[in-house]
Design a protein around this motif. Structure first.
Motif: not given
Lengths: 232, 232
Positions: B114-117
């Protein structure tokens, strides 16, 4: 009174400070486009155009998300203010509704509430928009619920009923938190417990909306004060 | 290949270890009820009864949640094993599906993803059940999505399509993570990117299901390994 098992919240104004965030965005629009305008009036008029636009959208056969509705109302508001903005700047303003700061008590208040209650949103914003806003602000709820899931908009009773049903609760087991009397009146009509949150700075005036006159109403100065009153 | 913007995950077996958690619950049932049984066989048979039961439920006019389906299949399985359990013990077993431990990599893997998506669930479990499971395990996703929101069950293509739509993504921008080939085949049919997660201990055998043969498939040993491969 039934014991609450869940609390769901209105989003714009109740959990996030849309106005100061949008004023920042509009100032950027002014700088980049070189257009002089009373940007606070543009932002406020845009926000005021939102409830009647949703009311019209509710009567359409095909559900439209808030981005689409906001794009349309922004066009009207800019015309009314005699402002001509490039398409890219219009879209930037629409997308600025994904970067709204939470009120200072929102994250800590929700964390306290979720120790004992299931927490959720119940917004006219669509799920994708709400997810972006939660990620932007770095805070959380247990369930991102939206009027989109009932393919309607508040204050349609189906929106409140669908939220209770999705949480596996009877309506009276769900609290509806909002800074707006009309939202709570509609929620209470369906059986949800009304939780009024004062937000005197929503319109930058220092004056909160008057709480509605509803049985079982809880009035809170912010989400931490609400957590106090709900024993969280 | 389109750039991924979101990943959604199957729940039972992929994110949580239903079997060891349910074996613990069933051992408690055995102790309290004094009934001797091969509880591992009961639990496994119950879980095996779930896909065909959902397939039958899909053909019914009224959507039923997983609690209702599990209650029915538990009755059948107990009868087959010649076991007569008091109603309260049956219901305890049904409710034990709300207390399933995540795999050790689930929480840290999802945090990295969830840092990127945008992360989400996409389960046949209903929203209320998934919310309870996330709260029980103390981990999170950005969006709790369920087949319930499409009023159907996987592998109905509408379930995968509705998830992409709710996340504001084109199907090819969404990865579907699962330990089960059939789930990924159905997701890929709709255009989602298949992400196979090996779970050799799902059935306590040490042998993971074979990954499906699909274009663009990513195979990961766990969610941390998936995060590595997705550059998170």
């Amino acid at each position: 009174m039934a014991e609450l098992r869940a609390v769901v919240f209105d989003f714009f104004g109740t959990l996030v400070d849309w106005r100061s965030s949008m004023l920042t965005a509009a100032a950027g629009t002014g700088d980049r486009s070189g257009r002089a305008a009373d940007w606070a009036a543009v932002v406020d008029d845009w926000r005021r155009a939102y409830p009647p636009a949703l009311e019209r959208a509710r009567r359409q056969p095909v559900w439209r998300d808030l981005d689409a509705v906001q794009r349309e109302t922004l066009g009207d508001v800019l015309t009314r203010h005699g402002l001509d903005l490039p398409a890219v700047e219009r879209e930037r303003l629409v997308q600025a509704w994904r970067r709204l700061r939470p009120w200072p008590d929102t994250a800590p208040g929700l964390e306290r509430l979720r120790t004992r209650l299931v927490t959720g949103t119940l917004s006219n914003g669509h799920v994708a928009l709400l997810v972006d806003l939660l990620r932007f602000g770095g805070w959380r709820v247990d369930a991102v619920l939206s009027a989109e899931l009932a393919q309607s908009y508040k204050p349609d009773p189906r929106v409140y009923r669908s939220a209770a049903q999705l949480l596996g609760c009877r309506p009276e087991e769900v609290g509806m938190g909002a800074a707006h009397a009309g939202d709570l009146e509609a929620a209470a009509e369906v059986g949800l417990r009304p939780l009024f949150v004062r937000r005197p700075e929503e319109w930058g005036t220092g004056v909160a909306e008057q709480p509605p006159d509803l049985p079982g109403l809880i009035v809170a100065d912010d989400l931490e004060h609400l957590a106090d009153q709900l024993g969280c």
